[in-house]
Design a protein around this motif. Sequence first.
Motif, PDB file in Angstrom:
ATOM      1  N   VAL A 138      35.118  42.441  68.364  1.00 17.07           N
ATOM      2  CA  VAL A 138      34.057  43.092  69.965  1.00 17.07           C
ATOM      3  C   VAL A 138      35.057  44.522  70.046  1.00 17.07           C
ATOM      4  N   LEU A 139      35.953  43.367  71.208  1.00 20.20           N
ATOM      5  CA  LEU A 139      37.781  44.319  71.834  1.00 20.20           C
ATOM      6  C   LEU A 139      37.515  45.874  71.402  1.00 20.20           C
ATOM      7  N   GLY A 140      37.533  46.254  69.611  1.00 12.49           N
ATOM      8  CA  GLY A 140      36.936  47.881  70.339  1.00 12.49           C
ATOM      9  C   GLY A 140      35.843  48.263  70.796  1.00 12.49           C
ATOM     10  N   TRP A 141      34.859  47.453  71.302  1.00  9.40           N
ATOM     11  CA  TRP A 141      34.196  48.213  71.942  1.00  9.40           C
ATOM     12  C   TRP A 141      33.482  47.847  73.218  1.00  9.40           C
ATOM     13  N   THR A 142      34.681  46.753  73.430  1.00  8.88           N
ATOM     14  CA  THR A 142      34.879  46.753  75.126  1.00  8.88           C
ATOM     15  C   THR A 142      35.780  46.783  76.163  1.00  8.88           C
ATOM     16  N   ARG A 143      36.919  46.791  74.699  1.00  9.73           N
ATOM     17  CA  ARG A 143      38.402  47.832  76.506  1.00  9.73           C
ATOM     18  C   ARG A 143      38.886  46.762  76.615  1.00  9.73           C
ATOM     19  N   GLY A 144      38.666  45.646  76.438  1.00  5.81           N
ATOM     20  CA  GLY A 144      39.347  43.924  77.568  1.00  5.81           C
ATOM     21  C   GLY A 144      37.923  44.083  78.300  1.00  5.81           C
ATOM     22  N   ARG A 145      37.277  44.967  78.718  1.00  3.99           N
ATOM     23  CA  ARG A 145      35.992  43.869  80.314  1.00  3.99           C
ATOM     24  C   ARG A 145      36.261  42.780  79.374  1.00  3.99           C
ATOM     25  N   ASP A 146      35.441  42.279  80.366  1.00  9.13           N
ATOM     26  CA  ASP A 146      35.060  40.583  80.569  1.00  9.13           C
ATOM     27  C   ASP A 146      33.512  41.263  79.823  1.00  9.13           C
ATOM     28  N   LEU A 147      32.920  39.670  79.628  1.00 12.81           N
ATOM     29  CA  LEU A 147      31.465  39.225  78.292  1.00 12.81           C
ATOM     30  C   LEU A 147      30.865  38.851  79.074  1.00 12.81           C
TER      31      LEU A 147
END
Length: 178
Positions: free
Chosen positions: A100-109
Amino acid sequence: MTDHHEVERAYALGPDDVLPDFAALTAVASVTEPRTATLAATYLDTDDLSLICAGVTLRRRTGGDDAGWHLKIPAGDGRDEVHLPLGESDVVPATLAHTVLGWTRGRDLGPVATIVTERTTSLLLDADGAVLAEVADDVVVGTPIDGPAAAAAISWRELEIGLVGAGPVLLDAADALL
């Protein structure tokens, strides 16, 4: 890790709505006796809900036959689902976080909602006993983790029909039946 393509339709139901006889659908010869399970899921996303905005679902669910981590990504006529075992930790597995990195762009889940579902399922079978679809009658209670609505749980009832061995014609017939 397992994955599959999921094609289903969901229908809103009232609390007292009675389900139709699904054996009336073309190609359905019989319907199995219903089974009930309680499912508890924590849904995860970024603070700005980047996954849900993209139609992506990430959850950790206990209960039922498919307890574990579920990642659902829109694809064609349905969703591609990746399923990982539950494990001991409630930290998102690295494989899913990377996916999911493309959607989160590294932000915390982190957790954004919990959902508890009382699910009653039946299978729609053809004349040879092969499974055509699964019907899930869900009574759901959802609770946001934080924000202004956090204290207010909401509840609803929905019906999902998920294809197993049948084609979309069965879903079209279910639309007409419902």
